[in-house]
Motif scaffolding. Structure first.
Motif, PDB file in Angstrom:
ATOM      1  N   PRO A  57      -2.741  -2.307 -10.249  1.00  0.00           N
ATOM      2  CA  PRO A  57      -3.566  -3.040  -9.283  1.00  0.00           C
ATOM      3  C   PRO A  57      -3.190  -2.821  -7.823  1.00  0.00           C
ATOM      4  N   ASN A  58      -1.991  -2.308  -7.550  1.00  0.00           N
ATOM      5  CA  ASN A  58      -1.543  -2.166  -6.160  1.00  0.00           C
ATOM      6  C   ASN A  58      -0.985  -0.763  -5.948  1.00  0.00           C
ATOM      7  N   ALA A  59      -1.815   0.238  -6.305  1.00  0.00           N
ATOM      8  CA  ALA A  59      -1.354   1.623  -6.240  1.00  0.00           C
ATOM      9  C   ALA A  59      -2.263   2.473  -5.368  1.00  0.00           C
ATOM     10  N   GLU A  60      -1.682   3.544  -4.849  1.00  0.00           N
ATOM     11  CA  GLU A  60      -2.470   4.569  -4.177  1.00  0.00           C
ATOM     12  C   GLU A  60      -2.057   5.930  -4.721  1.00  0.00           C
ATOM     13  N   ALA A 106       0.165  -5.747 -14.857  1.00  0.00           N
ATOM     14  CA  ALA A 106       0.960  -6.861 -14.342  1.00  0.00           C
ATOM     15  C   ALA A 106       1.896  -6.434 -13.213  1.00  0.00           C
ATOM     16  N   VAL A 107       1.957  -5.134 -12.907  1.00  0.00           N
ATOM     17  CA  VAL A 107       2.840  -4.633 -11.853  1.00  0.00           C
ATOM     18  C   VAL A 107       2.220  -4.933 -10.494  1.00  0.00           C
ATOM     19  N   ARG A 108       2.865  -5.792  -9.721  1.00  0.00           N
ATOM     20  CA  ARG A 108       2.373  -6.135  -8.387  1.00  0.00           C
ATOM     21  C   ARG A 108       3.097  -5.374  -7.291  1.00  0.00           C
ATOM     22  N   ALA A 120       7.989   1.169 -15.543  1.00  0.00           N
ATOM     23  CA  ALA A 120       8.469   0.120 -16.442  1.00  0.00           C
ATOM     24  C   ALA A 120       9.522  -0.744 -15.762  1.00  0.00           C
ATOM     25  N   LEU A 121      10.395  -0.120 -14.976  1.00  0.00           N
ATOM     26  CA  LEU A 121      11.399  -0.888 -14.255  1.00  0.00           C
ATOM     27  C   LEU A 121      10.727  -1.817 -13.244  1.00  0.00           C
ATOM     28  N   ALA A 122       9.695  -1.324 -12.578  1.00  0.00           N
ATOM     29  CA  ALA A 122       8.960  -2.177 -11.638  1.00  0.00           C
ATOM     30  C   ALA A 122       8.354  -3.377 -12.362  1.00  0.00           C
ATOM     31  N   ALA A 144      11.338  -5.743 -13.308  1.00  0.00           N
ATOM     32  CA  ALA A 144      12.112  -6.294 -12.193  1.00  0.00           C
ATOM     33  C   ALA A 144      11.294  -7.212 -11.283  1.00  0.00           C
ATOM     34  N   GLY A 145       9.986  -7.118 -11.334  1.00  0.00           N
ATOM     35  CA  GLY A 145       9.162  -7.959 -10.475  1.00  0.00           C
ATOM     36  C   GLY A 145       9.419  -7.709  -8.996  1.00  0.00           C
ATOM     37  N   GLU A 146       9.631  -8.774  -8.238  1.00  0.00           N
ATOM     38  CA  GLU A 146       9.784  -8.658  -6.791  1.00  0.00           C
ATOM     39  C   GLU A 146      11.063  -7.929  -6.381  1.00  0.00           C
ATOM     40  N   ARG A 147      11.977  -7.761  -7.315  1.00  0.00           N
ATOM     41  CA  ARG A 147      13.198  -7.016  -6.974  1.00  0.00           C
ATOM     42  C   ARG A 147      12.876  -5.551  -6.657  1.00  0.00           C
ATOM     43  N   ALA A 148      11.827  -5.018  -7.259  1.00  0.00           N
ATOM     44  CA  ALA A 148      11.388  -3.655  -6.958  1.00  0.00           C
ATOM     45  C   ALA A 148      10.458  -3.718  -5.751  1.00  0.00           C
TER      46      ALA A 148
END
Length: 277
Positions: free
Chosen positions: A245-248, A216-218, A108-110, A113-117
């Motif tokens: 979308p950008n996980a492993e 929406a988490v990039r 949730a923080l990611a 925070a968007g690009e800050r994370a």
């Protein structure tokens, strides 16, 4: 590891947080505690972070010792408190990491925070509740979460007689708790010492909408899951992988809910080298 401090939110609530400190240029790890814990930076987390030159910031979620309760809070509400603390500390960019119940809050923080994370990691993290009986499948003791589905009063009533089910942990979990991760068990006891409100409100948040959209988490996300976990079974990690979308996903087949935490060091190594797409 660090003395507790108090942050006052815009709506006047006290939130206890911890900060291991360091030079302003020191990279920051924001740690999200499990259910129940105090939010303190326990020794194995501090040690793995220090080895990699990371400052650790962590907060007690509402209802835990030192943090005012926020009935009806969502996962995103608690994550927003942490983001406000980061703002107050002047922390611009960070890695967000959570174990067990901290996993949803790290994600949730990611999202907030968007690009800050720069990276996000979950270890044995829960997936969003999908209203399917399968969500509970493989849990040794799902009764607390089932009680949460009936509302806050029902979850608090459940807490009056609830006891830990020793079958929730594997033999590897118990062996891990005999070592440095024994600090986790002690901290869990302290997290529950002032009553069940924090733990109950956590469970209520897990089975309700999180307040963020994981698609929406990039931010690059690493999901680490024990294949033998009896608290948060492996299908939760698979469900998260589908939504992000950008996980492993790293499956550690023999690890349980606690023993999987021994992967924290390699997870932090991954977080230091990964780059957003």
């Amino acid at each position: 590891m660090s003395d507790p401090r108090t942050f006052v939110t815009a709506d006047g609530r006290a939130v206890r947080y911890f900060d291991t400190g360091g030079d302003p240029a020191t990279p920051v790890l924001i740690w999200h505690h499990g259910t129940p814990q105090t939010g303190a930076v326990i020794a194995p987390v501090a040690a793995e972070a220090a080895t990699r030159g990371l400052r650790v910031v962590s907060a007690a979620r509402p209802g835990y010792p030192g943090s005012d309760a926020l009935p009806g809070r969502s996962v995103a509400d608690a994550a927003a408190d942490v983001l406000a603390i980061a703002d107050a500390l002047g922390v611009d960019r960070f890695v967000t990491v959570g174990a067990s119940g901290g996993g949803p809050h790290a994600l949730a923080l990611a999202a907030l925070a968007g690009e800050r994370a720069t990276a996000a990691v979950t270890l044995a993290g829960l997936a969003p509740f999908d209203h399917s009986p399968d969500w509970f499948s493989g849990m040794a003791s799902p009764d607390a979460l089932r009680a949460a589905l009936a509302g806050r009063d029902a979850r608090l009533a459940y807490a009056e007689t609830a006891e830990f089910d020793p079958e929730s942990f594997t033999s590897r979990d118990y062996e891990t708790l005999k070592g440095v991760w024994g600090a986790l068990g002690a901290n869990a006891g302290a997290g529950a010492a002032e009553g069940p409100v924090g733990e109950a409100d956590d469970d209520l948040a897990y089975v309700a909408p999180w307040g963020v959209e994981l698609r929406a988490v990039r931010t690059p996300v690493l999901l680490i899951q024990g294949g033998a976990d009896r608290v948060v079974p492996a299908p939760h990690a698979a469900a998260l992988l589908e939504r992000l979308p950008n996980a492993e996903l790293w499956i550690r087949p023999r690890e349980g809910h606690v023993s999987v935490l021994t992967a924290l060091g390699v997870a932090l190594d991954w977080a230091r080298t990964v780059r957003a797409e």
